[in-house]
Design a protein around this motif. Structure first.
Motif, PDB file in Angstrom:
ATOM      1  N   ASN A  98      47.803 119.667  65.807  1.00 50.13           N
ATOM      2  CA  ASN A  98      47.473 121.036  65.402  1.00 50.13           C
ATOM      3  C   ASN A  98      46.470 121.085  64.261  1.00 50.13           C
ATOM      4  O   ASN A  98      46.384 122.088  63.551  1.00 50.13           O
ATOM      5  CB  ASN A  98      48.749 121.801  65.031  1.00 50.13           C
ATOM      6  CG  ASN A  98      49.642 122.002  66.240  1.00 50.13           C
ATOM      7  OD1 ASN A  98      49.162 122.340  67.318  1.00 50.13           O
ATOM      8  ND2 ASN A  98      50.932 121.772  66.074  1.00 50.13           N
ATOM      9  N   GLU A  99      45.708 120.022  64.078  1.00 45.82           N
ATOM     10  CA  GLU A  99      44.676 119.970  63.035  1.00 45.82           C
ATOM     11  C   GLU A  99      43.299 120.110  63.679  1.00 45.82           C
ATOM     12  O   GLU A  99      42.787 119.165  64.285  1.00 45.82           O
ATOM     13  CB  GLU A  99      44.753 118.653  62.257  1.00 45.82           C
ATOM     14  CG  GLU A  99      45.882 118.575  61.260  1.00 45.82           C
ATOM     15  CD  GLU A  99      45.653 119.439  60.027  1.00 45.82           C
ATOM     16  OE1 GLU A  99      44.508 119.908  59.783  1.00 45.82           O
ATOM     17  OE2 GLU A  99      46.640 119.656  59.305  1.00 45.82           O
ATOM     18  N   ALA A 100      42.703 121.277  63.552  1.00 45.71           N
ATOM     19  CA  ALA A 100      41.406 121.539  64.187  1.00 45.71           C
ATOM     20  C   ALA A 100      40.338 120.579  63.698  1.00 45.71           C
ATOM     21  O   ALA A 100      39.495 120.113  64.481  1.00 45.71           O
ATOM     22  CB  ALA A 100      40.990 122.981  63.930  1.00 45.71           C
ATOM     23  N   LYS A 101      40.363 120.238  62.409  1.00 37.29           N
ATOM     24  CA  LYS A 101      39.307 119.361  61.878  1.00 37.29           C
ATOM     25  C   LYS A 101      39.370 117.967  62.502  1.00 37.29           C
ATOM     26  O   LYS A 101      38.343 117.294  62.622  1.00 37.29           O
ATOM     27  CB  LYS A 101      39.379 119.271  60.350  1.00 37.29           C
ATOM     28  CG  LYS A 101      40.619 118.595  59.809  1.00 37.29           C
ATOM     29  CD  LYS A 101      40.631 118.582  58.287  1.00 37.29           C
ATOM     30  CE  LYS A 101      41.916 117.912  57.782  1.00 37.29           C
ATOM     31  NZ  LYS A 101      41.968 117.905  56.320  1.00 37.29           N
ATOM     32  N   TYR A 102      40.548 117.530  62.913  1.00 40.04           N
ATOM     33  CA  TYR A 102      40.661 116.223  63.560  1.00 40.04           C
ATOM     34  C   TYR A 102      39.890 116.220  64.883  1.00 40.04           C
ATOM     35  O   TYR A 102      39.151 115.283  65.191  1.00 40.04           O
ATOM     36  CB  TYR A 102      42.122 115.861  63.827  1.00 40.04           C
ATOM     37  CG  TYR A 102      42.980 115.574  62.612  1.00 40.04           C
ATOM     38  CD1 TYR A 102      42.512 115.766  61.305  1.00 40.04           C
ATOM     39  CD2 TYR A 102      44.271 115.121  62.762  1.00 40.04           C
ATOM     40  CE1 TYR A 102      43.312 115.510  60.200  1.00 40.04           C
ATOM     41  CE2 TYR A 102      45.089 114.851  61.664  1.00 40.04           C
ATOM     42  CZ  TYR A 102      44.602 115.053  60.386  1.00 40.04           C
ATOM     43  OH  TYR A 102      45.397 114.796  59.305  1.00 40.04           O
ATOM     44  N   TYR A 103      40.059 117.278  65.670  1.00 38.44           N
ATOM     45  CA  TYR A 103      39.345 117.388  66.947  1.00 38.44           C
ATOM     46  C   TYR A 103      37.832 117.501  66.716  1.00 38.44           C
ATOM     47  O   TYR A 103      37.038 116.947  67.470  1.00 38.44           O
ATOM     48  CB  TYR A 103      39.837 118.597  67.739  1.00 38.44           C
ATOM     49  CG  TYR A 103      41.246 118.469  68.241  1.00 38.44           C
ATOM     50  CD1 TYR A 103      41.542 117.682  69.361  1.00 38.44           C
ATOM     51  CD2 TYR A 103      42.292 119.129  67.612  1.00 38.44           C
ATOM     52  CE1 TYR A 103      42.841 117.565  69.829  1.00 38.44           C
ATOM     53  CE2 TYR A 103      43.601 119.022  68.066  1.00 38.44           C
ATOM     54  CZ  TYR A 103      43.867 118.235  69.176  1.00 38.44           C
ATOM     55  OH  TYR A 103      45.151 118.122  69.643  1.00 38.44           O
ATOM     56  N   ASN A 104      37.475 118.228  65.671  1.00 36.29           N
ATOM     57  CA  ASN A 104      36.064 118.401  65.340  1.00 36.29           C
ATOM     58  C   ASN A 104      35.407 117.049  65.048  1.00 36.29           C
ATOM     59  O   ASN A 104      34.343 116.728  65.580  1.00 36.29           O
ATOM     60  CB  ASN A 104      35.932 119.342  64.138  1.00 36.29           C
ATOM     61  CG  ASN A 104      34.503 119.726  63.852  1.00 36.29           C
ATOM     62  OD1 ASN A 104      33.778 120.191  64.722  1.00 36.29           O
ATOM     63  ND2 ASN A 104      34.093 119.544  62.607  1.00 36.29           N
ATOM     64  N   ASN A 105      36.059 116.240  64.219  1.00 38.38           N
ATOM     65  CA  ASN A 105      35.508 114.928  63.894  1.00 38.38           C
ATOM     66  C   ASN A 105      35.590 113.972  65.079  1.00 38.38           C
ATOM     67  O   ASN A 105      34.699 113.138  65.274  1.00 38.38           O
ATOM     68  CB  ASN A 105      36.197 114.357  62.651  1.00 38.38           C
ATOM     69  CG  ASN A 105      35.778 115.098  61.399  1.00 38.38           C
ATOM     70  OD1 ASN A 105      34.633 115.517  61.272  1.00 38.38           O
ATOM     71  ND2 ASN A 105      36.703 115.289  60.479  1.00 38.38           N
ATOM     72  N   LEU A 106      36.631 114.106  65.882  1.00 45.65           N
ATOM     73  CA  LEU A 106      36.737 113.315  67.108  1.00 45.65           C
ATOM     74  C   LEU A 106      35.540 113.609  68.005  1.00 45.65           C
ATOM     75  O   LEU A 106      34.943 112.698  68.593  1.00 45.65           O
ATOM     76  CB  LEU A 106      38.052 113.621  67.837  1.00 45.65           C
ATOM     77  CG  LEU A 106      38.245 112.970  69.211  1.00 45.65           C
ATOM     78  CD1 LEU A 106      38.183 111.451  69.120  1.00 45.65           C
ATOM     79  CD2 LEU A 106      39.583 113.427  69.820  1.00 45.65           C
ATOM     80  N   SER A 107      35.176 114.862  68.077  1.00 45.23           N
ATOM     81  CA  SER A 107      34.016 115.249  68.877  1.00 45.23           C
ATOM     82  C   SER A 107      32.747 114.548  68.386  1.00 45.23           C
ATOM     83  O   SER A 107      31.950 114.066  69.194  1.00 45.23           O
ATOM     84  CB  SER A 107      33.821 116.768  68.811  1.00 45.23           C
ATOM     85  OG  SER A 107      32.598 117.132  69.393  1.00 45.23           O
ATOM     86  N   SER A 108      32.576 114.462  67.076  1.00 42.06           N
ATOM     87  CA  SER A 108      31.389 113.782  66.524  1.00 42.06           C
ATOM     88  C   SER A 108      31.374 112.315  66.931  1.00 42.06           C
ATOM     89  O   SER A 108      30.324 111.765  67.275  1.00 42.06           O
ATOM     90  CB  SER A 108      31.369 113.901  65.000  1.00 42.06           C
ATOM     91  OG  SER A 108      31.235 115.247  64.620  1.00 42.06           O
ATOM     92  N   ALA A 109      32.535 111.671  66.889  1.00 42.73           N
ATOM     93  CA  ALA A 109      32.628 110.267  67.297  1.00 42.73           C
ATOM     94  C   ALA A 109      32.308 110.115  68.783  1.00 42.73           C
ATOM     95  O   ALA A 109      31.578 109.200  69.190  1.00 42.73           O
ATOM     96  CB  ALA A 109      34.024 109.724  66.987  1.00 42.73           C
ATOM     97  N   GLN A 110      32.832 111.011  69.592  1.00 41.26           N
ATOM     98  CA  GLN A 110      32.589 110.942  71.034  1.00 41.26           C
ATOM     99  C   GLN A 110      31.118 111.169  71.357  1.00 41.26           C
ATOM    100  O   GLN A 110      30.548 110.493  72.214  1.00 41.26           O
ATOM    101  CB  GLN A 110      33.489 111.950  71.753  1.00 41.26           C
ATOM    102  CG  GLN A 110      34.961 111.542  71.693  1.00 41.26           C
ATOM    103  CD  GLN A 110      35.915 112.661  72.052  1.00 41.26           C
ATOM    104  OE1 GLN A 110      35.642 113.843  71.807  1.00 41.26           O
ATOM    105  NE2 GLN A 110      37.048 112.294  72.638  1.00 41.26           N
ATOM    106  N   LYS A 111      30.512 112.090  70.640  1.00 44.71           N
ATOM    107  CA  LYS A 111      29.091 112.347  70.853  1.00 44.71           C
ATOM    108  C   LYS A 111      28.277 111.111  70.478  1.00 44.71           C
ATOM    109  O   LYS A 111      27.336 110.742  71.175  1.00 44.71           O
ATOM    110  CB  LYS A 111      28.653 113.562  70.033  1.00 44.71           C
ATOM    111  CG  LYS A 111      27.250 114.011  70.324  1.00 44.71           C
ATOM    112  CD  LYS A 111      26.905 115.276  69.585  1.00 44.71           C
ATOM    113  CE  LYS A 111      25.445 115.611  69.782  1.00 44.71           C
ATOM    114  NZ  LYS A 111      25.005 116.671  68.904  1.00 44.71           N
ATOM    115  N   LEU A 112      28.667 110.461  69.373  1.00 45.15           N
ATOM    116  CA  LEU A 112      27.992 109.240  68.943  1.00 45.15           C
ATOM    117  C   LEU A 112      28.101 108.148  70.004  1.00 45.15           C
ATOM    118  O   LEU A 112      27.183 107.342  70.176  1.00 45.15           O
ATOM    119  CB  LEU A 112      28.601 108.761  67.614  1.00 45.15           C
ATOM    120  CG  LEU A 112      27.933 107.612  66.888  1.00 45.15           C
ATOM    121  CD1 LEU A 112      26.491 107.949  66.518  1.00 45.15           C
ATOM    122  CD2 LEU A 112      28.720 107.263  65.629  1.00 45.15           C
TER     123      LEU A 112
END
Length: 195
Positions: free
Chosen positions: A36-50
């Motif tokens: 339930n931590e939105a910022k975790y998904y946000n940063n996960l997205s950055s890693a996935q994009k990388l």
């Protein structure tokens, strides 16, 4: 090992080092521990994009917004990701949501203007672009987009002025020169077009 924030911060550190795969692994552990931590998904997205996993990155951002619909950074990043994928209609929805939280960020206004411009919606694109320039008067990239908008509206003197300001601000691109040349050719100003 059950501390989600520790995994999250390790993931952020790996992101900062440019190590996408490690970042993704750590952030996946963080998300699993604290879903339930939105910022975790946000940063996960950055890693996935990388890592080149654009579809996964999109899904992570959508999960961030589902967890917290008011999570502005998720809207910002989703809007930008969708623009890069040339999915401008969807991008506009996300960028509008982001601007509800960050109306004073010139780059967001410009991203919205660019998406609108790509869809041929020149009048609202012009409004957003002018807002970006109001917020950041020396924003060379915005002058480039504004030049295209004015050209789309067949306001060629205004387009020339905008492109010239982009060049003066050091934001001129090959496209800036090409578009200026084409406008000058349309006006039968051969010398300026050739230059």
């Amino acid at each position: 090992p059950e501390n989600g924030e520790a995994w999250h911060l390790l993931g952020v550190l790996m992101l900062q080092k440019g190590e996408g795969a490690d970042a993704e692994n750590y952030l996946l552990k963080a998300v699993k521990l604290n879903p339930n931590e939105a910022k975790y998904y946000n940063n996960l997205s950055s890693a996935q994009k990388l890592c080149g996993k654009v579809n996964d990155a999109e899904q992570s951002l959508r999960q961030a917004i589902e967890v917290d619909p008011a999570f502005a950074d998720g809207h910002v990043n989703l809007g930008n990701l969708l623009s890069e994928a040339e999915r401008y209609d969807e991008s506009i929805v996300s960028l509008d949501a982001a601007l509800e939280h960050y109306p004073e960020i010139a780059e967001l206004q410009l991203n919205l203007a660019h998406a609108l411009f790509q869809l041929g919606r020149f009048d609202p694109a012009k409004t957003s672009c002018l807002k970006a320039l109001e917020l950041k008067p020396d924003f060379g990239a915005a002058y480039n987009v504004l030049g295209g908008i004015y050209a789309g509206l067949d306001q060629l003197p205004e387009a020339i002025a905008a492109y010239e300001k982009a060049l003066k601000a050091g934001a001129g691109t090959i496209t800036t020169h090409l578009n200026l040349g084409l406008i000058y050719r349309t006006q039968r100003n051969t010398e300026a077009a050739e230059a």
